[in-house]
Scaffold this motif. Structure first.
Motif, PDB file in Angstrom:
ATOM      1  N   LYS A 208      35.580  33.396  40.403  1.00  0.00           N
ATOM      2  CA  LYS A 208      35.693  34.849  40.486  1.00  0.00           C
ATOM      3  C   LYS A 208      36.811  35.352  39.573  1.00  0.00           C
ATOM      4  O   LYS A 208      36.671  36.375  38.919  1.00  0.00           O
ATOM      5  N   LEU A 294      33.140  36.281  48.574  1.00  0.00           N
ATOM      6  CA  LEU A 294      33.025  36.852  47.232  1.00  0.00           C
ATOM      7  C   LEU A 294      33.990  37.992  46.970  1.00  0.00           C
ATOM      8  O   LEU A 294      34.033  38.536  45.887  1.00  0.00           O
ATOM      9  N   SER A 295      34.766  38.365  47.973  1.00  0.00           N
ATOM     10  CA  SER A 295      35.629  39.547  47.798  1.00  0.00           C
ATOM     11  C   SER A 295      36.947  39.199  47.112  1.00  0.00           C
ATOM     12  O   SER A 295      37.961  39.813  47.367  1.00  0.00           O
ATOM     13  N   VAL A 296      36.965  38.193  46.243  1.00  0.00           N
ATOM     14  CA  VAL A 296      38.202  37.823  45.518  1.00  0.00           C
ATOM     15  C   VAL A 296      38.475  38.845  44.429  1.00  0.00           C
ATOM     16  O   VAL A 296      37.552  39.180  43.696  1.00  0.00           O
TER      17      VAL A 296
END
Lengths: 296, 226
Positions: A208, A294-296
């Motif tokens: 990410k 996935l919220s990196v």
């Protein structure tokens, strides 16, 4: 070319992930297979019951005996009307003469009884073959009210109602069990993928941070889920085909009235359906497992 | 070009990390962000890479308003901004070469895997002889150079480094900075958050000092202390 690279990368990462986590992967595949076999079993039972209801509907001749004094035009009008009704398959008028002929052919030994009577005591009748047995009770009641035309209406109501009842119960129970089993399968796959995601959280973070898209990060995990679901479903489908080929003739022999589907189309469709459910449940389960990382 | 306009950042726990920071780092610039721990240096770096979002204010990277960037466009920004971390963030199960290649795969640049770019990048950072070594087989300096190679292989026009020499001995730290200077000479904008006083004093490059979330000094050729 780029797509080929991506596909190879996704598959390679997925297979590596599955192998790294092989104990959980094996467990998830076996669980998925068992769940899907059970699911397919319920679908087969449901199908058999549905066919039974249909078959009984075909056989459940609702017979309305016509009064001797009823006017033929009245009877013809009723027959024409019945033919337009939904759920009604075939409507046949059996005249007094036909009834006598049938009686004579069926009871050859008892022809003497008719000889004694000198006249034909058998009434004409209207026989209905129904596609949908659920219309039987209402239809019977309606015909019974036509007292000027019909003498009596005969319906094997108890059997029909019982089969409809069992079928409905099986349908509801089947749906509940199917939903529950799908939920359990989803739960097992989600947790397997979650462990895989947790083990690779560092990789995900780096991906990410260097600019990998969500889909690229998610891809290998979705592929892992699809592979687990697909292999589990494949085992279930093979088991299904083998079991069905062995069991269906035996069941048919023992309980001959059960209309168990033995045609290859049915089994093939069931196997394809099982495969699709496995793939979809596997992919969706993984898709949601990886989302929160996935919220990196 | 990196521009911060009146940026405030308050973390969910109530910590005010930045309190009205405005600064401009033009293309090809080489700047040190200095200041005590907790001053807000790392927050600035995280905002540039959209690893964090501002509470108020604006952050521009090459004319892109990072604060208004849609989630799906964030990867494009991160492909243009290479970040180097104190803890290197290398994957321990991959070799030096694989760590560098991993970035190309992750950013869907598979074509570059076989065109010599990886070899060229590893040569630039002086790791040609270490390509098949795993991170635990490398010195701190070599690990940091691998991390730089990873940022470099994407040909990022901007490199931001958060305490890149923090875990290195003086010599390795010096080598790392020399490498970043070389990259800057080739046109890369370099921003380094550091505590390394000797380094900043020796380099005499642009120094932006942050204290309690504010810019308190911005000198074109400064030392660690004003």
């Amino acid at each position: 070319m780029a797509r080929l690279h991506v596909a190879r990368y996704l598959l390679g990462s997925a297979l590596t992930g599955l192998w790294r986590n092989r104990t959980m992967t094996g467990g998830a595949i076996v669980t998925t297979a068992i769940m899907l076999i059970t699911l397919a079993g319920f679908l087969a039972i449901n199908d058999t019951l549905n066919q039974m209801v249909t078959a009984l509907g075909r056989k459940s001749n609702l017979i309305a005996y016509v009064r001797d004094e009823a006017r033929p035009t009245q009877v013809t009008a009723i027959i024409d009307d019945l033919r337009t009704r939904p759920g009604v398959g075939e409507v046949q008028f059996v005249s007094k003469e036909d009834a006598l002929a049938i009686f004579e052919s069926r009871f050859v030994d008892q022809r003497d009884i008719l000889d004694v009577l000198q006249s034909n005591p058998l009434p004409a009748s209207v026989e209905l073959r129904l596609n949908d047995p659920s219309v039987v009770p209402d239809l019977a009641q309606e015909l019974q009210t036509m007292t000027t035309v019909f003498d009596d209406v005969v319906v094997p109501l108890d059997v029909v109602e019982e089969v409809i009842g069992i079928s409905n119960l099986a349908r509801v129970a089947g749906s509940v069990i199917i939903i529950a089993l799908t939920g359990v399968t989803l739960f097992v796959i989600v947790n397997t993928i979650r462990i895989a995601v947790f083990a690779r959280r560092q990789e995900i973070e780096i991906m990410k941070l260097v600019g990998a898209t969500d889909w690229f990060v998610r891809g290998p995990f979705v592929a892992e889920g699809a592979i687990i679901g697909g292999i589990g479903a494949g085992i279930a489908a093979i088991a299904l085909v083998v079991l069905y080929a062995q069991a269906a003739p035996v069941v048919t022999r023992i309980v001959s009235f059960l209309p168990v589907s033995t045609d290859t189309d049915f089994v093939r469709n069931l196997a394809v359906f099982t495969l699709l459910v496995g793939l979809i449940v596997g992919s969706l389960g993984s898709y949601f497992s990886v989302r929160r990382y996935l919220s990196v | 070009m990196i521009v911060l306009e009146d940026v405030h950042k308050v973390y969910p726990n109530g910590t005010q990390a930045l309190n009205g920071v405005s600064l401009e780092i033009p293309e090809r610039d080489f700047a040190f962000l200095v200041g005590p721990s907790g001053a807000g240096k790392t927050t600035i770096i995280r905002l540039i890479n959209r690893d964090e979002t501002v509470t108020t204010g604006s952050v521009f990277v090459e004319a892109t308003d990072v604060t208004r960037l849609r989630r799906r466009d964030v990867p494009q920004l991160r492909r243009r901004v290479g970040v180097i971390y104190q803890d290197y963030k290398l994957l321990p199960s991959l070799t030096v070469r694989q760590n560098v290649e991993f970035v190309l795969k992750a950013t869907n640049e598979f074509d570059h895997l076989s065109d010599g770019l990886v070899e060229e990048t590893l040569a630039t950072v002086g790791l040609t002889r270490r390509t098949n070594h795993y991170p635990h087989q490398l010195s701190g300096g070599e690990q940091q150079r691998t991390a730089i190679a990873r940022a470099l292989v994407r040909r990022c026009p901007i490199l931001v480094a958060d305490e890149p020499t923090g875990n290195l001995d003086q010599e390795s730290g010096w080598e790392t900075i020399q490498l970043l200077v070389q990259l800057n000479a080739r046109g890369t904008t370099v921003v380094i958050a550091t505590h390394n006083r000797t380094l900043v004093d020796t380099m005499r490059r642009r120094v932006i000092e942050i204290e309690r979330g504010r810019v308190v000094r911005d000198e074109p050729e400064g030392g660690y202390y004003g």
